[in-house]
Structure formats: C-alpha cells, structure tokens
Design a protein around this motif. Sequence first.
Motif, mmCIF file in Angstrom:
data_model
loop_
_atom_site.group_PDB
_atom_site.id
_atom_site.type_symbol
_atom_site.label_atom_id
_atom_site.label_comp_id
_atom_site.label_asym_id
_atom_site.label_seq_id
_atom_site.Cartn_x
_atom_site.Cartn_y
_atom_site.Cartn_z
ATOM 1 N N ASP A 220 49.364 -49.673 -56.274
ATOM 2 C CA ASP A 220 50.194 -50.552 -55.454
ATOM 3 C C ASP A 220 51.333 -51.006 -56.365
ATOM 4 O OD1 ASP A 220 51.286 -52.842 -54.204
ATOM 5 O OD2 ASP A 220 49.400 -53.278 -53.183
ATOM 6 N N THR A 250 49.965 -48.306 -51.006
ATOM 7 C CA THR A 250 49.482 -47.508 -52.132
ATOM 8 C C THR A 250 50.192 -46.161 -52.167
ATOM 9 O OG1 THR A 250 47.515 -46.663 -53.254
ATOM 10 C CG2 THR A 250 47.546 -46.504 -50.858
ATOM 11 N N VAL A 289 44.992 -51.318 -54.296
ATOM 12 C CA VAL A 289 45.936 -51.787 -53.278
ATOM 13 C C VAL A 289 45.559 -53.224 -52.925
ATOM 14 C CG1 VAL A 289 44.558 -50.742 -51.420
ATOM 15 C CG2 VAL A 289 46.959 -51.368 -51.002
#
Length: 326
Positions: A220, A250, A289
């Motif tokens: 991320d 992501t 993420v």
Amino acid sequence: MPTALITGITGQDGLYLSELLLAKGYEVHGIVRGQNNPKRDLVRRTVPDVHLHTGDLTDLSSLIRAMATAQPDEVYNLGAVSFVAYSWENARVTTDVTGNGVLNVLEAVRLYCGDDLSRVRYYQASSSEMFGKVQEVPQRESTLLWPRSPYGVAKVFGHYMTINYRESYGMHASSGILFNHESPRRGPEFVTRKVSMAVARIAEGRQDKLVMGNLDAQRDWGFAGDYVEGMWRMLQQPEADDYVLATGETHSIRDLLDVAFAHVGIDDWSGRVEQDPRFMRPAEVDLLVGDASKARDRLGWTPTVGFEDLVRMMVDADLALLRAER
C-alpha cells in the motif's frame, strides 16, 4: 510559537515534516547522529531554519541534553534503522536503535516533563511491517501484529512501549502505523527509489538491466508528504491514540515496474529486469493494505497523491537529477 524536536530528521519523513512545521510557524529542532554526519549538510540545504543537535537514539544522555536545549512542545520520533533487508544482516543494531531507541526517547521525554507530563506531546513512527504475516485484510489498528523481520519485531517493541508509557504515566503519546510511503527523497536502497533511479538511467542510456527480488509482493504505497500531515494531526488531538495511515489500495512490484517503465516510453520491460535470489527476504511479507478510516474520521486525513502519480513523480525527479549531472 510552538517548538518541535524531530529524531530521524535526515530521512525523507524528517525533511517533509520539518517543512510542514516551519510553514505552520513552528520552531523546529532536529537530532543528527554524529558530529560529521554527511546528511547534516542535506538538512541545512533543505530546511536551513532547523536547529540541529548532535545525539543518538542509543544514548539517553544525549537525548536528555537535546530535550533541555530545544524545550519542545512536540517530539516526533522518526529515527530508526529503517531498511528491512539490513535488519537480518544486523539484528542487534536494528534492535538497539529501532526498538530500544524508542524507550530512550520516551524516557527522555518523561524525565524532561517531570511532574507536568502535559508539557510534551509525543509521536512514535510505527510501521505496517509490524503486521508481517497478516491476520486480517485490510489491516487496521486492532489487527494482530505478526512481524516477519528483525525490523518489524523492533517496531512492535517500540509501538507497545509507547502504549505502555501512555497508559502508565498518562503521556500524550500517539503512534502512527504508517504503510509504505515514498517520495523523490526516499533512500536509494528502498525498492521504489531503486526502481525509479534504474528506470531513469535506462531511459538515459546509462544502464541496461535492473536486478530485483520478489516481483509479486504487494504494498500500500502513498506519498510521504501526505503522511507527515497525518503525524502532525495526531498530536493536535485532545487525547492520544494510535492511527493507521494508508491509501487502502494495494499494488505489486510488477505494477510499480509497469508504471515506471511506461512513463519513459518502455511498455515491455521483461527483457530489462532480472530476478536474483539474493534480493529475496528470508521471510516475505506478501500483502500489506491498510484501513485508514479511523484517521479519516477523527483526524480528517486523506491521501492526496495516487500511486501512478507518485511513481511518475519519482521517475521525473531522478531523470532531472541525471540530466543536471551532464
């Protein structure tokens, strides 16, 4: 005029945070390790109004001296041995600086404050690497921590030590669990900057190949300039707490390569990138993420730079550096 003291001021976050705080009217102090640290000049060129002090996260007395001289209202602990791959090579140094260093800064703040612990607000740079072998997708503040590197383990120690000082002494101590955040100021050893520099060199005819490790790891990625704004907002809250800062998206290393190479007109990079087992982690973190809804709701924080714009920004900056060398 509020006063801030920053450890790790020579890194990308320290520089962006210094610029942010100076723009808000702060007096900014920074701790630099070693009297002859070559990065001292970088700070002076980038943020000349910052007051620099010599200190070391492993030396409590130097931190106490810096606190006494700077007289800060806010302390931002950004200092760490932050390159994950290196943490396997030297786990002891990583632990001493990235883990025990947090305890030293917290203790320096506590001793400086004395009976008035409301004098200083403290920010701890925690990391998404603490999630490691992720137990929940996306990861949030309550997700179980399962680090998979000495760096991640050291960050977990610092994270929980910050919570302990908050709960034991009533300190206004907050942790930002920041997911990967990058910029043209990122060190060349980090994968995003390694890619942007190599792509720029390949585009300029100065390099033929880029050697990489795992191309399937997913991260991320956000812009460091956005994330330091979140750090500051945490310390403006009436109560200390922990916050995830992330984009909620992501992307794989392959995505990173796609955007970077396409930006210089190379659509098929397969013949220009090689994989080498030497660059593989002993224990990989496959997917990170974050869920930053708490930061969005309570801090009013949202990222402003998207993934593709971030990658292009970094490639453009490295192209400019190369062309300036001509």
